[in-house]
Scaffold this active site. Structure first.
Site: not given
Length: 488
Positions: A335, A432
Site C-alpha cells: 500500500c 493488505h
C-alpha cells in the site's frame, strides 16, 4: 433438551480503566461464548481511533478489532459495528470515517464540535443492531475517567447513558495499581454513571489467587460492587491488535524480516502471520535504532505516505535499502510502502497534508498520485510469480501507474495488480492481509529466498485463540448470567 442460558440484558458495555486494559479481548470472548449458546450477537464500538482497519462485506471500513469480534460472534463484519472510525494523520488531526466512508479530515477541535452529528450516526447503527441481534456487546474507548473528554462523549458513558445499558469495568492488574485504577475511575464518574456499573473484571492476573483475595474483598466493601471475574494472563494469543505495535518480536527463525515502524504505520496486522511463522525472525525497527542486515525488508502501509517517506530518509533507510539490494536482498512494499518504492508520490489535492510531490526511492518504475476517493474492496486472485492463491483487501487513496505495472505481483479477477522490478528483487502491491492466505505466505517467502515446507494458517490460529479466551472468560459469563435483569 435444556434451553441455552440467556443473559439478563440485551446490551452490555465493556469499559476499561485505561487504554489496553483488555476491553477488545473481553468483548471478543463474550461474543464467542454467546455464539456457542446459539444466540445471535453483534459487537459494537461507537467510536474507534485506530490505524488498523478492515474492509466489510458492505464495502466500508471499520476498526480491525471489531472485525475480529465479528469473527468471534460468527457473523459477517458490518459498518454498523463501528460507525465512527478516526484514523490519525497527524498529532492533532484525523480522517473521520462515518458508517464506513470518509466524511472529512478534522483537527481535534473541529471534531469535538462535530460530535453531536457523530452521535446521531452511532445511535442509528446501534438501533439497527439492536433490532437484528439477540445481544449487542459494546466496547468503550480509552477510559470513562478522562475528564477533558466527558463533554459530548459518544465513546463511553455518554453512549451508555444514551441507551441506558449496564457496564462492566475492566482493569489490567499486570500494569500495577489495579485497585487505585478502579476506585479512581469511579471517583471521576457521576452518580448515575457509577450506578450503571454492575461489576469489575480484573484482567491479566498471574500468580497465587489466594494472595489477591484480600484485595478483592476490600474492593467489594469499598465500592459495594462485585468482582465478577479474575481473568488469567494468556501467552501466545494470535489476535489482531487494535492499534499499537506489539512489543514482542518473533525472534525465533533463521529467515530475517525487518519492517520500519513508521510514525503513521497502518494495518501492521499484515505482519502477524510472519510473526507466527516458526522459521521467520520478524523485527520492527523504530526511530534511532540501527537497521540490521536482513533477508527481506517490507515497507508497510502508511496513513501519511509523504510524511513517512521524509521520516524514512531521516532514519537512513534509502542507504540501507540500496545496501540491502546490492547484497541480494528482497523488498516488498504494501500500500503506502508500494507507493514509496516508486519514482514519486504526488498529492495535488492536499489529501494527506499540504499539496506537493515527494521523491520516492526509485526502486520500481511507477509514479503515484494521491486521490480524494478511497478504494475499499475485498479481493481474491492468483500470484503472478507462483502457482498460489492470494486474498486480501484494499484500503487506499491513490493511483499508481508506470512500466513496472506490466510485471504485476498478482492477478485479481483476471486484472493485473501491483508490480515487480525487472531484476525480481522488489515487489509492490496494494493488498493488505496478503500474508494471511497460507498459499500466498509460502509463495512470497519462497520469492524472497526462504526454502521451507512449513505452513502457517492464520485463520486457524485466530480461531484457536478466540476459543482460548472464551474458555478463560467462562467464569465471567457465568457471573453475568446471575446478575439481575436490566432494561436493555
Amino acid at each position: 433438551m435444556n434451553a441455552a442460558p440467556k443473559l439478563p440484558f440485551h446490551t452490555l458495555m465493556v469499559q476499561g480503566t485505561t487504554s489496553d486494559a483488555g476491553k477488545s479481548t473481553v468483548v471478543a470472548a463474550l461474543c464467542r461464548l454467546l455464539a456457542r449458546t446459539g444466540a445471535k450477537v453483534a459487537p459494537f464500538k461507537p467510536q474507534n481511533m485506530a490505524l488498523n482497519s478492515a474492509v466489510t462485506a458492505d464495502g466500508g471500513e471499520i476498526g480491525r478489532a471489531q472485525a475480529l469480534q465479528a469473527q468471534a460472534a460468527r457473523v459477517a463484519p458490518h459498518t454498523d459495528m463501528n460507525p465512527v472510525l478516526l484514523k490519525p494523520s497527524s498529532d492533532i488531526g484525523a480522517q473521520v470515517i462515518i458508517h464506513g466512508r470518509v466524511r472529512a479530515d478534522m483537527n481535534a477541535r473541529d471534531y469535538h464540535r462535530y460530535k453531536p452529528v457523530a452521535m446521531e450516526a452511532v445511535l442509528a447503527s446501534y438501533s439497527r443492531l439492536r433490532g437484528a441481534y439477540d445481544h449487542v456487546m459494546v466496547e468503550g474507548a480509552g477510559s470513562p475517567a478522562e475528564i477533558n473528554l466527558r463533554d459530548r462523549d459518544i465513546a463511553n458513558m455518554g453512549f451508555a447513558e444514551a441507551v441506558d445499558c449496564p457496564v462492566i469495568l475492566v482493569a489490567d492488574i499486570d500494569r500495577g495499581g489495579v485497585f487505585a485504577h478502579i476506585v479512581g475511575t469511579l471517583a471521576c464518574l457521576s452518580e448515575s454513571e457509577r450506578a450503571r456499573i454492575v461489576g469489575f473484571v480484573i484482567n491479566r492476573f498471574r500468580g497465587d489467587i489466594g494472595l489477591l483475595e484480600p484485595g478483592l474483598d476490600w474492593l467489594e466493601r469499598q465500592t459495594g460492587k462485585p468482582v465478577l471475574a479474575v481473568l488469567p494472563y494468556m501467552h501466545g494469543l494470535f489476535l489482531d491488535a487494535e492499534d499499537a505495535i506489539q512489543a514482542a518480536q518473533s525472534g525465533a527463525g533463521r529467515f530475517r524480516v525487518i519492517v520500519p515502524a513508521l510514525p503513521r504505520i497502518s494495518n501492521h496486522t499484515d505482519f502477524d502471520a510472519l510473526r507466527a511463522h516458526p522459521e521467520v525472525d520478524l523485527r520492527f525497527i523504530g526511530p534511532g535504532q540501527p537497521i540490521p542486515p536482513a533477508d527481506l525488508v517490507i515497507l508497510p502501509g502508511s496513513k501519511n505516505t509523504r510524511g513517512d517517506l521524509a521520516w524514512l530518509r531521516e532514519q537512513g533507510w534509502p542507504q540501507a535499502l540500496r545496501r540491502h539490494l546490492r547484497y541480494g536482498g528482497r523488498v516488498i512494499g504494501i500500500c503506502g510502502g508500494f507507493q514509496m518504492l516508486g519514482r514519486g508520490v504526488a498529492d495535488p489535492h492536499g489529501v494527506e497534508g499540504p499539496p506537493g510531490t515527494s521523491d520516492g526511492f526509485g526502486l520500481i518504475d511507477i509514479d503515484t498520485e494521491l486521490t480524494r476517493d478511497k478504494r475499499l474492496v475485498q479481493v481474491q486472485g492468483r500470484c503472478a510469480f507462483a502457482d498460489a492463491a492470494v486474498s486480501g483487501y484494499e484500503i487506499h487513496m491513490g493511483v499508481s501507474r508506470g512500466p513496472a505495472m506490466a510485471r504485476p505481483a498478482f492477478h485479481i479477477a483476471g486484472v493485473p495488480e501491483g508490480a515487480r522490478s525487472e531484476d525480481e528483487q522488489v515487489l509492490g502491491t496494494y493488498l493488505h492481509g496478503l500474508f494471511d492466505n497460507p498459499q500466498a505466505l509460502s509463495a512470497l517467502l519462497r520469492w524472497a529466498g526462504m526454502e521451507s515446507d512449513t505452513t502457517v494458517d492464520p485463520a486457524a490460529l485466530r480461531e484457536q485463540s478466540l476459543d482460548r479466551i472464551a474458555d478463560a472468560a467462562q467464569p465471567l459469563f457465568d457471573a453475568l448470567l446471575r446478575l439481575p435483569s436490566a432494561s436493555t
